[in-house]
Design a protein around this motif. Sequence first.
Motif, PDB file in Angstrom:
ATOM      1  N   ILE A 115       0.896  -1.049   0.076  1.00  0.00           N
ATOM      2  CA  ILE A 115       0.077   0.015   0.004  1.00  0.00           C
ATOM      3  C   ILE A 115       0.751   1.086   0.179  1.00  0.00           C
ATOM      4  N   GLY A 116       0.617   1.997  -0.963  1.00  0.00           N
ATOM      5  CA  GLY A 116       1.541   3.411  -0.871  1.00  0.00           C
ATOM      6  C   GLY A 116       0.720   4.748  -0.906  1.00  0.00           C
ATOM      7  N   CYS A 117      -0.651   4.566  -1.191  1.00  0.00           N
ATOM      8  CA  CYS A 117      -1.405   5.481  -0.959  1.00  0.00           C
ATOM      9  C   CYS A 117      -2.920   5.409  -0.333  1.00  0.00           C
ATOM     10  N   GLY A 129      -5.513   6.087  -4.490  1.00  0.00           N
ATOM     11  CA  GLY A 129      -5.750   5.287  -5.530  1.00  0.00           C
ATOM     12  C   GLY A 129      -4.841   5.651  -6.695  1.00  0.00           C
ATOM     13  N   ASN A 130      -3.716   6.286  -6.468  1.00  0.00           N
ATOM     14  CA  ASN A 130      -2.802   6.790  -7.824  1.00  0.00           C
ATOM     15  C   ASN A 130      -1.662   6.000  -7.721  1.00  0.00           C
ATOM     16  N   CYS A 131      -1.139   5.388  -6.623  1.00  0.00           N
ATOM     17  CA  CYS A 131       0.252   4.668  -6.654  1.00  0.00           C
ATOM     18  C   CYS A 131       0.554   3.445  -7.220  1.00  0.00           C
ATOM     19  N   GLY A 132      -0.572   2.540  -7.245  1.00  0.00           N
ATOM     20  CA  GLY A 132      -0.413   1.202  -7.928  1.00  0.00           C
ATOM     21  C   GLY A 132       0.309   0.240  -7.093  1.00  0.00           C
ATOM     22  N   ALA A 133       0.833   0.629  -5.683  1.00  0.00           N
ATOM     23  CA  ALA A 133       1.588  -0.435  -5.186  1.00  0.00           C
ATOM     24  C   ALA A 133       0.761  -1.499  -5.021  1.00  0.00           C
ATOM     25  N   CYS A 134      -0.533  -1.224  -4.844  1.00  0.00           N
ATOM     26  CA  CYS A 134      -1.447  -2.726  -4.622  1.00  0.00           C
ATOM     27  C   CYS A 134      -1.932  -3.258  -5.671  1.00  0.00           C
ATOM     28  N   LYS A 170      -6.309  -1.881  -8.978  1.00  0.00           N
ATOM     29  CA  LYS A 170      -5.538  -1.680  -7.938  1.00  0.00           C
ATOM     30  C   LYS A 170      -6.624  -2.028  -6.463  1.00  0.00           C
ATOM     31  N   CYS A 173      -6.556  -1.547  -3.527  1.00  0.00           N
ATOM     32  CA  CYS A 173      -7.146  -0.333  -2.486  1.00  0.00           C
ATOM     33  C   CYS A 173      -8.475   0.196  -2.977  1.00  0.00           C
TER      34      CYS A 173
END
Lengths: 822, 171
Positions: B44-46, B49-54, B64, B66
């Motif tokens: 999880i990076g944000c 909904g705009n970082c895409g780590a998930c 995504k 999240c």
Amino acid sequence: MSVQDAAAPTKAASTIGTPVRRVEDKRLLQGQGTFSDDVWMKRMGYVHFVRSPHAHARIGDIDVARAEAMEGVYATLTGAEVEAMTEPFMQIAPEPGSRMEDYALAVGKVRFVGEPVVAVLAETRALARDAAEAVEVEYELLEAVVDSLATLSPTAPVLHETIGKNIGYQDTYAWGDIDWALEHADHVVSIDKLHFHRFSSTPLECNAAVVNWDRGTDVIEVRSNNQMPQFAAMFISPAIGMPTSKLHFVSQDIGGAFGLKITSYPTIAACMLLSRKAGRPVKWTEYRSEAVTASAHGNERTFTDIKVPVMADGTILGFDVKAYDDAGAFMRYEPLGGVIWSQVAPGCYRLKHLRVEYTQVLTNKCPCGPNRGYSRLQHLWMIERIVDIVAHELGFDPVELRKKNYPQADEYPYETPNGCFYDSGDLPRMLDLGLELADYDGWRTRQAELKESGGGKRIGIGIGSTLDSGTNNFGQARLVNEHLPFSGNGEAAHVKLDLYGEIAVNLGSSPQGQGHETTAAQTVGEILGVAPTDIHVKAGYDTASHAYVGFSGTYASQFAVTGLGAAIGAAEKLRDEIRLVAATALGATPDEIELADGVAGVRGDEERAIPFIGIANLVYTNVAALPPEVADAVSLNCRYVYRPPFEIPDIETKTGELTLTYAAQIHVAVVEIDEETGHTEILKYVAIDECGRRINPQIVEGQVHGAAAHGIGAALHESFVYDEESGQLLSGNFYDYHAATAVDVPLLLTGEIECPSPRSPNGAKGMGEGGGAPLSTLCAAFQDALGAGGAVVTDTHNPSERVWRLLRERSDAPRPVEVVSR
Amino acid sequence: MNDPETTHLVEVQINGERYERAVQARELLVHFIRDTLALKGTHIGCDTGNCGACTVLVDGQPMKSCMMLAVQADGLSLETVESLSPAGEELSDLQKAFNDQHAVQCGWCTPGMLMQAKALLERDPDPDVETIRRTLKGNICRCTGYVNIVRAVQQAAGQDVSAGIQQEARA
Ligand code: FES
Ligand code: FES
């Protein structure tokens, strides 16, 4: 001590200087890394912070009853409790900044939006958040101040009554004779104001910790992503009254840090108090919006009243400037930034006469942390703007002006006016290489053609030259506060032969993606004569088992020097012990023994050899077979502390060797601007890097890419903007902040030259922070596009809207620049 | 806190394994994957909904996790980073390309990047550089500056990895 010396007693092919693939990648690519949030403990509660919605307010009644009554809520913690249980964190600043009271939670007042006020611990994340909503806090609103200069007004609201004004630190740094230079120069160029904006490298993993107080041993275990655990321990220990020996910090993988995870200690302390109060493990996982609003920002700095003496031939003599650095609401790592810029006092140039009146101001904004390039990038950017503006105003070619004022290759080690030594380098050669890779002449032609043909587009070509000073002499802390008993630096490593002859290494650093496991394996492998893949460098960091010193950690571009320096020392100790044991076993002398492929043998006699497992057996499980004097002389557990050869700087003159190594960056950018919209397209971006001997060129290049991306993102997109009235952060989440994406960062070209450092144990220089070169480079490119007599680029942040305005600046508008020639 | 009013039974297939669990109506899919199933590879990076780590694959499509509730995954089939090289196995070609090209620094964005890149290559086995960059736009990396990630995807697609850079150089 040097790696080359080790060549005689070992035979393995060296991997230093080759792109050895990173050993840490496998687990990260398989989803098997262990980050702080990947730790789950039995009975663990989740913490959620009630945060201030106001920029400045007095805290009235706090009612936690409703929250505590919710089923599944374990405990709450308020500022009043924190005040009763702890001392304020120590301050680095001298009087009056030292009177600042900084606690784990807000006490009495809130001073920035997002400041933690109450902590709530509950069974699940969602419940903790719900319960936090149920906490009622009364606030009496106070006027807020967010402007770095307005905060100095006598009518500005005061943040810290104990200090009485919004200044955390103030001093004048002067070397040479700037008054003489201004009097005798052929031209004096004055610049009213330059502004370095507030942004942050926002590591993709937010702050996190799992904190567990063990009632039985009274030890607090902290599995966090704090990147400088010793510094955190030194701050937390006296505040909460726990010995540092009982603060057990552990980290394995850390999702980026960039300096911003140094100052997470107040929140970690809050988690410790909460764990002790609830008798449970506490998990804290910061939400991104919290990280953006209230963890740590990079420093904003405003430069005013800049005066630059220049000779007719283009020699720049120095500068006179007032610098206002904005620390936000609390000092934390500050005012170290108040001296750290002076590691690069004259920037990349032979400037002799310098005066900086430095003031660190306090405002109702998020506190700062030492963001990548910390304190030097602001100063270096100012100098690059000065050089660029001088070129434009006086009609010098920006390439030639730079080359003329750079130290020349034969002048290294180059001593700066404040007694620092630029250890090695060749900036003119780097610039030539950059221009060649960028096809500078071709773009100049293209630029002229475009000017002819019009068409609503303009091209600008910019150059930025910066330094990445690495391995701090903490003696410089005495220049901001003479009472601080800090000096020197150091890092520890431990290299051992394990029970069956395996080589295990642990480091004092707590890496965050810099590939320390790989470069340490390369380094130790070369000395012990084994392949890097046969060395187990323990992942991460653990105060219970790893060697460390007070300045351990991964920050300030130092690992290649301090971390690997320690690894070299420890590996050499182990090598010598192995040779002693082998010599004893083989009836030879230690200097006849050479190590290769995990075997210690007599040089030139293949018959007489003993594998490392045999060495381990003799020392660990068969020790009576060794003569006592040999058994007593070896442990196969070798700890070494690398200590850079620093002296304490001179407080009176503010001179001394403040850092050991100086990596350099020259960037060249070509931008195309749409005149109608101000939209900027980067057509070409070249980054030339010089960082001494490269241990692993691929890792170095990765750092160059990353540092460049941060600078480009900050120059064009990323900015923390506060509303002047309310003190609210207007870019308070990741969406509004717009961290640079794959489309925003160009596919940059890199190039390098290598000037081995004469100061470091392995010829390497610390690198990785970069010097913020893209900020300088892109500003120069905009200035180039605006042309002589056009608007002057005075801000680091130039999104389309500002570029659009610059293009439209009226020719009769008052110019922020003035030239007086005699 | 397991209020039957707000709790639902979901059945999902993740990396070929079937899971049946009671989840809170408001629980995000990413928290379900991480906290309930302890599949720690998805990050999880944000919270916008705009970082895409998930990023995970949901019925083959990159999503995504999240931005989805766990209940919405009911009956669906998911792939997370853990599926790319099951326990003990060697790195897949895509993972190997990330290692070769040094497309990993801290590793926080990596699982999302891999899943996004995998979906891209399945859709378009020979994407050009601009397609790769545009596809990765929703996956933020704060460490690498993206250059080596683009190269890694190119390598996985069997392309000449210097092509992108040279293309830029010709611009
Ligand atoms: S965590 Fe899902 S997009 Fe950032
Ligand atoms: S490798 Fe750190 S965020 Fe991508």
